[in-house]
Design an enzyme around this catalytic site. Structure first.
Site, PDB file in Angstrom:
ATOM      1  N   LYS A 166       2.616  -1.529 -16.089  1.00 27.32           N
ATOM      2  CA  LYS A 166       1.749  -1.420 -15.761  1.00 27.32           C
ATOM      3  C   LYS A 166       2.200   0.113 -14.238  1.00 27.32           C
ATOM      4  CE  LYS A 166       0.220  -5.751 -13.996  1.00 27.32           C
ATOM      5  NZ  LYS A 166       0.224  -6.689 -12.504  1.00 27.32           N
ATOM      6  N   ASP A 211      -5.186  -5.869  -7.957  1.00 30.29           N
ATOM      7  CA  ASP A 211      -5.008  -7.721  -7.665  1.00 30.29           C
ATOM      8  C   ASP A 211      -5.045  -7.334  -5.787  1.00 30.29           C
ATOM      9  OD1 ASP A 211      -3.779  -8.780 -10.134  1.00 30.29           O
ATOM     10  OD2 ASP A 211      -1.731  -7.584 -10.385  1.00 30.29           O
TER      11      ASP A 211
END
Ligand code: NAP
Length: 270
Positions: free
Chosen positions: A63, A99
């Site tokens: 990420k 997210d």
């Protein structure tokens, strides 16, 4: 169109199932595969995907490492310091963090207000970053980040949410507030008998949110439920972040009914 999940070990990922259900319910055609990739192979992988993929999700451990490989990064992902979604177009590869949007949509759907409220976040890992950014953007009155090691907590949290107070679990004992959010893995299957905080602490908050979705009812959530508090698990967020990625890839918005439909079918397979 081809989509996929870029990460390290991906054996237990629910993402292919969620996206398969998305394609089924929307009638769109697409494939979603698992792209297990070693860190050293990441640049070549992303380069190859530019001409063959319309989008991908990104998970642990890539990420952060994927960020310099992209052409531009959306403000929320830049602030959080992590990308979990890439859109590939002829103009380039663009990074996002869904997210953040998934968490927000979960709170909205469950009518949990943040603006002007007192919010507590347990754990200072990757998931907490997106949560803290959302709480700061929604202007929570007070944000507490609870960590086992306040002295060594990642200073990036103070950039994400400058007004946040970093406290330890002993200090949390004396705090009351509106929402307590579990961003630790404590209570996750198979160690379901554990909770990150006591029942007494859960009772000090009007609502408890657990990012964990397996089991559906963690001990943390049961403690809140037993004293009549609102409680929400992380399954809605998991599906909502996937749908938010599809919104970016398809350039469309989808209503929460689709999230609930996917979530309901997914629950059966958990
Ligand atoms: P992580 O990096 O492994 O851990 C998060 C933090 O939890 C750690 O930095 C640590 O913070 C604390 N922690 C870890 N082990 C602990 C223990 N034994 N006791 C107390 N605290 C502990 O995890 P993550 O990637 O941030 O994810 C956290 C949870 O959220 C996981 O269960 C993950 O599955 C879930 N999640 C769900 C979604 C969703 O869509 N629903 C999305 C992302 C993540 P301190 O060192 O500061 O105490």
């Amino acid at each position: 169109m081809q989509y996929g999940l870029l990460g390290g070990k991906l054996g237990h990922s629910l993402s292919p199932k969620i996206h398969e259900l998305f394609f089924k319910y929307t009638g769109l055609t697409g494939t979603y595969g698992l792209l297990e990739t070693e860190l050293e192979a990441l640049p070549e992988r992303v380069k190859g995907m530019r001409s063959t993929y319309a989008g991908s999700n990104v998970t642990i451990p890539h990420k952060i490492a994927v960020m310099p490989l992209l052409d531009s990064i959306a403000p929320e992902a830049q602030a959080i310091g992590a990308v979990n979604t890439i859109k590939f177009t002829q103009e380039g590869a663009f990074g996002f963090n869904t997210d953040y949007f998934g968490f927000g949509r979960m709170l909205e759907y469950n009518d949990i207000q943040i603006t002007g409220k007192v919010a507590v976040v347990l754990g200072s890992g990757g998931a907490a970053r997106a949560v803290m950014k959302y709480l700061a953007d929604k202007e929570a009155a007070e944000i507490y980040l609870v960590t086992r090691e306040p002295k060594t907590v990642d200073q990036h949290f103070l950039e994400i949410a400058p007004k946040c107070k970093v406290i330890d679990y002993a200090t949390l004992e004396n705090l009351q507030g509106d929402v307590i959010i579990n961003c630790t893995p404590v209570g996750m299957y198979p160690k379901v008998e554990a909770a990150p905080v006591s029942a007494k602490i859960c009772a000090n908050f009007a609502a408890a949110v657990d990012l964990i979705y397996n089991p559906a009812e963690t001990l943390f959530l049961k403690q809140a439920k037993d004293v009549g508090r609102k409680y929400v698990n992380g399954l809605f967020m998991l599906v909502a972040q996937a749908v938010a990625a599809q919104e970016i890839w398809q350039g469309k918005t989808y209503d929460s009914e689709l999230i609930v439909r996917i979530m309901t079918e997914l629950e059966r397979s958990l």
